[in-house]
Scaffold this motif. Structure first.
Motif, PDB file in Angstrom:
ATOM      1  N   ALA A 147       0.747  -1.299   0.174  1.00 55.12           N
ATOM      2  CA  ALA A 147      -0.104   0.037  -0.075  1.00 55.12           C
ATOM      3  C   ALA A 147       0.926   1.389   0.001  1.00 55.12           C
ATOM      4  N   ALA A 148       1.883   1.325   0.802  1.00 57.58           N
ATOM      5  CA  ALA A 148       2.961   2.373   0.961  1.00 57.58           C
ATOM      6  C   ALA A 148       3.521   2.546  -0.527  1.00 57.58           C
ATOM      7  N   CYS A 149       3.740   1.514  -1.048  1.00 58.12           N
ATOM      8  CA  CYS A 149       4.639   1.541  -2.422  1.00 58.12           C
ATOM      9  C   CYS A 149       3.776   2.150  -3.625  1.00 58.12           C
ATOM     10  N   LEU A 150       2.324   1.696  -3.443  1.00 56.13           N
ATOM     11  CA  LEU A 150       1.322   2.183  -4.416  1.00 56.13           C
ATOM     12  C   LEU A 150       1.085   3.644  -4.372  1.00 56.13           C
ATOM     13  N   PHE A 151       0.976   4.020  -3.096  1.00 52.86           N
ATOM     14  CA  PHE A 151       0.613   5.529  -2.835  1.00 52.86           C
ATOM     15  C   PHE A 151       1.698   6.241  -3.317  1.00 52.86           C
ATOM     16  N   VAL A 152       3.131   5.908  -3.246  1.00 56.82           N
ATOM     17  CA  VAL A 152       4.212   6.683  -3.624  1.00 56.82           C
ATOM     18  C   VAL A 152       4.052   6.895  -5.132  1.00 56.82           C
ATOM     19  N   VAL A 153       3.763   5.575  -5.808  1.00 51.89           N
ATOM     20  CA  VAL A 153       3.871   5.605  -7.176  1.00 51.89           C
ATOM     21  C   VAL A 153       2.826   6.297  -7.939  1.00 51.89           C
ATOM     22  N   GLY A 154       1.663   6.450  -7.181  1.00 53.00           N
ATOM     23  CA  GLY A 154       0.497   7.229  -7.530  1.00 53.00           C
ATOM     24  C   GLY A 154       0.832   8.509  -7.568  1.00 53.00           C
ATOM     25  N   LEU A 155       1.419   8.842  -6.388  1.00 47.93           N
ATOM     26  CA  LEU A 155       1.769  10.361  -6.105  1.00 47.93           C
ATOM     27  C   LEU A 155       3.079  10.704  -7.013  1.00 47.93           C
ATOM     28  N   TYR A 156       3.961   9.996  -7.519  1.00 54.16           N
ATOM     29  CA  TYR A 156       4.642  10.420  -8.422  1.00 54.16           C
ATOM     30  C   TYR A 156       4.038  10.364  -9.767  1.00 54.16           C
ATOM     31  N   THR A 157       3.010   9.701 -10.229  1.00 57.10           N
ATOM     32  CA  THR A 157       2.422   9.894 -11.601  1.00 57.10           C
ATOM     33  C   THR A 157       1.839  11.082 -11.358  1.00 57.10           C
ATOM     34  N   VAL A 158       0.894  11.553 -10.298  1.00 60.03           N
ATOM     35  CA  VAL A 158       0.422  12.685 -10.339  1.00 60.03           C
ATOM     36  C   VAL A 158       1.317  13.903 -10.687  1.00 60.03           C
ATOM     37  N   VAL A 159       2.268  14.145  -9.955  1.00 60.97           N
ATOM     38  CA  VAL A 159       3.327  15.249  -9.776  1.00 60.97           C
ATOM     39  C   VAL A 159       4.068  15.386 -10.825  1.00 60.97           C
ATOM     40  N   THR A 160       4.419  14.143 -11.492  1.00 66.62           N
ATOM     41  CA  THR A 160       5.546  14.307 -12.778  1.00 66.62           C
ATOM     42  C   THR A 160       5.069  14.277 -14.227  1.00 66.62           C
ATOM     43  N   HIS A 161       3.643  14.077 -14.396  1.00 61.30           N
ATOM     44  CA  HIS A 161       3.039  13.964 -15.756  1.00 61.30           C
ATOM     45  C   HIS A 161       2.282  15.198 -15.862  1.00 61.30           C
ATOM     46  N   ASN A 162       2.489  15.516 -17.205  1.00 60.92           N
ATOM     47  CA  ASN A 162       1.711  16.778 -17.459  1.00 60.92           C
ATOM     48  C   ASN A 162       0.354  16.621 -18.029  1.00 60.92           C
ATOM     49  N   ASN A 163       0.240  15.322 -18.364  1.00 64.99           N
ATOM     50  CA  ASN A 163      -1.200  14.949 -18.978  1.00 64.99           C
ATOM     51  C   ASN A 163      -2.332  14.781 -17.962  1.00 64.99           C
ATOM     52  N   PHE A 164      -3.355  15.292 -18.275  1.00 67.04           N
ATOM     53  CA  PHE A 164      -4.529  15.377 -17.089  1.00 67.04           C
ATOM     54  C   PHE A 164      -4.947  14.020 -16.856  1.00 67.04           C
ATOM     55  N   ILE A 165      -5.155  13.064 -18.032  1.00 67.30           N
ATOM     56  CA  ILE A 165      -5.758  11.791 -17.911  1.00 67.30           C
ATOM     57  C   ILE A 165      -4.781  10.751 -17.024  1.00 67.30           C
ATOM     58  N   LYS A 166      -3.279  10.989 -17.210  1.00 65.47           N
ATOM     59  CA  LYS A 166      -2.455  10.598 -16.406  1.00 65.47           C
ATOM     60  C   LYS A 166      -2.479  10.809 -15.040  1.00 65.47           C
ATOM     61  N   LYS A 167      -2.702  11.992 -14.633  1.00 69.21           N
ATOM     62  CA  LYS A 167      -2.954  12.659 -13.318  1.00 69.21           C
ATOM     63  C   LYS A 167      -3.983  12.059 -12.744  1.00 69.21           C
ATOM     64  N   ILE A 194      -5.364   8.897 -13.536  1.00 72.37           N
ATOM     65  CA  ILE A 194      -5.102   7.433 -13.147  1.00 72.37           C
ATOM     66  C   ILE A 194      -4.097   7.290 -12.037  1.00 72.37           C
ATOM     67  N   GLY A 195      -3.276   8.681 -11.716  1.00 74.47           N
ATOM     68  CA  GLY A 195      -2.369   8.523 -10.517  1.00 74.47           C
ATOM     69  C   GLY A 195      -3.274   8.567  -9.160  1.00 74.47           C
ATOM     70  N   ILE A 196      -4.313   9.512  -9.250  1.00 73.50           N
ATOM     71  CA  ILE A 196      -5.265   9.686  -8.142  1.00 73.50           C
ATOM     72  C   ILE A 196      -5.911   8.377  -7.776  1.00 73.50           C
ATOM     73  N   ASN A 197      -6.158   7.559  -8.961  1.00 76.78           N
ATOM     74  CA  ASN A 197      -6.939   6.494  -8.521  1.00 76.78           C
ATOM     75  C   ASN A 197      -6.083   5.402  -7.843  1.00 76.78           C
ATOM     76  N   ILE A 198      -4.892   5.354  -8.417  1.00 76.00           N
ATOM     77  CA  ILE A 198      -3.849   4.413  -7.768  1.00 76.00           C
ATOM     78  C   ILE A 198      -3.668   4.883  -6.472  1.00 76.00           C
ATOM     79  N   MET A 199      -3.567   5.995  -6.386  1.00 73.06           N
ATOM     80  CA  MET A 199      -3.418   6.537  -4.739  1.00 73.06           C
ATOM     81  C   MET A 199      -4.602   6.321  -3.633  1.00 73.06           C
ATOM     82  N   GLU A 200      -5.842   6.348  -4.350  1.00 72.82           N
ATOM     83  CA  GLU A 200      -7.063   6.071  -3.466  1.00 72.82           C
ATOM     84  C   GLU A 200      -7.046   4.664  -3.297  1.00 72.82           C
TER      85      GLU A 200
END
Lengths: 79, 131
Positions: free
Chosen positions: B18-38, B40-46
């Motif tokens: 769960a901790a690893c998935l939260f960090v991966v989702g947060l990384y996806t939200v912060v580093t990508h410029n595309n809104f759909i990728k963001k 998807i990152g929010i979904n992975i975090m939740e």
């Protein structure tokens, strides 16, 4: 069961990394759908079948359809 | 000693995952410029937070909290996290669909769903002499 749990969690982390890494948004969405299905199996392993049903219907079904609808209206490739 | 360490890791793999998935989702939200990728990152975090909650309520060797015929009344897993997470999944789907509707609006307004291109457009609007 412990080993299956471990394998599923590792698969989830790999799926999350792959969904962030790919440039094709449609394949990212398909990877995310498989992520949701594996998460549903993990809920079943954690003895909460109601959450598994909801995750399979909502996460893998409705969310994927919505993402694909939005991608068909906008652009498929990430720049 | 080393062996029992790995047994401990295997028993608590859901928390680590769960901790690893939260960090991966947060990384996806912060580093990508595309809104759909963001999104998807929010979904992975939740889903990672849901995994943490349901893993806390899990009991080894227990059955789901459902009454059956000839029930022995044996140990059940905690039903409270399941009920909370059931609501959380529905709320997560509504948040996702709301974000996607805003993505469609942004695409109609700017013609792109990349954050840096939108920011460039806004900056060039600000820099243009209009007085």
């Amino acid at each position: 069961m412990q080993v299956l749990n471990f394998i599923l969690v590792v698969f989830l982390v790999i799926c999350a990394l792959a969904a962030g890494h790919t440039k094709d948004l449609l394949s990212a969405v398909v990877i995310f759908a498989s992520y949701s299905l594996v998460m549903a199996v993990l809920w079943l392993l954690l003895q909460s079948p109601d959450v598994a049903l909801t995750e399979a219907a909502m996460g893998a079904g409705v969310t994927t359809i919505m993402f694909i609808a939005v991608i068909s209206r906008t652009s498929r490739m990430e720049k | 000693m080393i062996y029992s360490f790995w047994i401990q890791i295997l028993e608590h793999v859901n928390y680590i995952g769960a901790a690893c998935l939260f960090v991966v989702g947060l990384y996806t939200v912060v580093t990508h410029n595309n809104f759909i990728k963001k999104i998807i990152g929010i979904n992975i975090m939740e889903t990672s937070v849901f995994l943490l909650f349901v893993s806390i309520g899990f009991v080894h060797g227990a059955s789901p909290p459902v009454l059956t015929l000839g029930d022995t009344g044996g140990p059940f897993v905690n039903p409270l996290p399941s009920a909370l997470i059931l609501t959380g999944i529905v709320v997560g789907v509504s948040i996702t669909v709301y974000g996607l509707s805003m993505v469609i609006q942004i695409h109609q307004l700017y013609g792109t769903i990349e954050l840096d291109e939108i920011l460039d457009t806004e900056e060039s609007k600000d820099d243009s002499p209009h007085a």
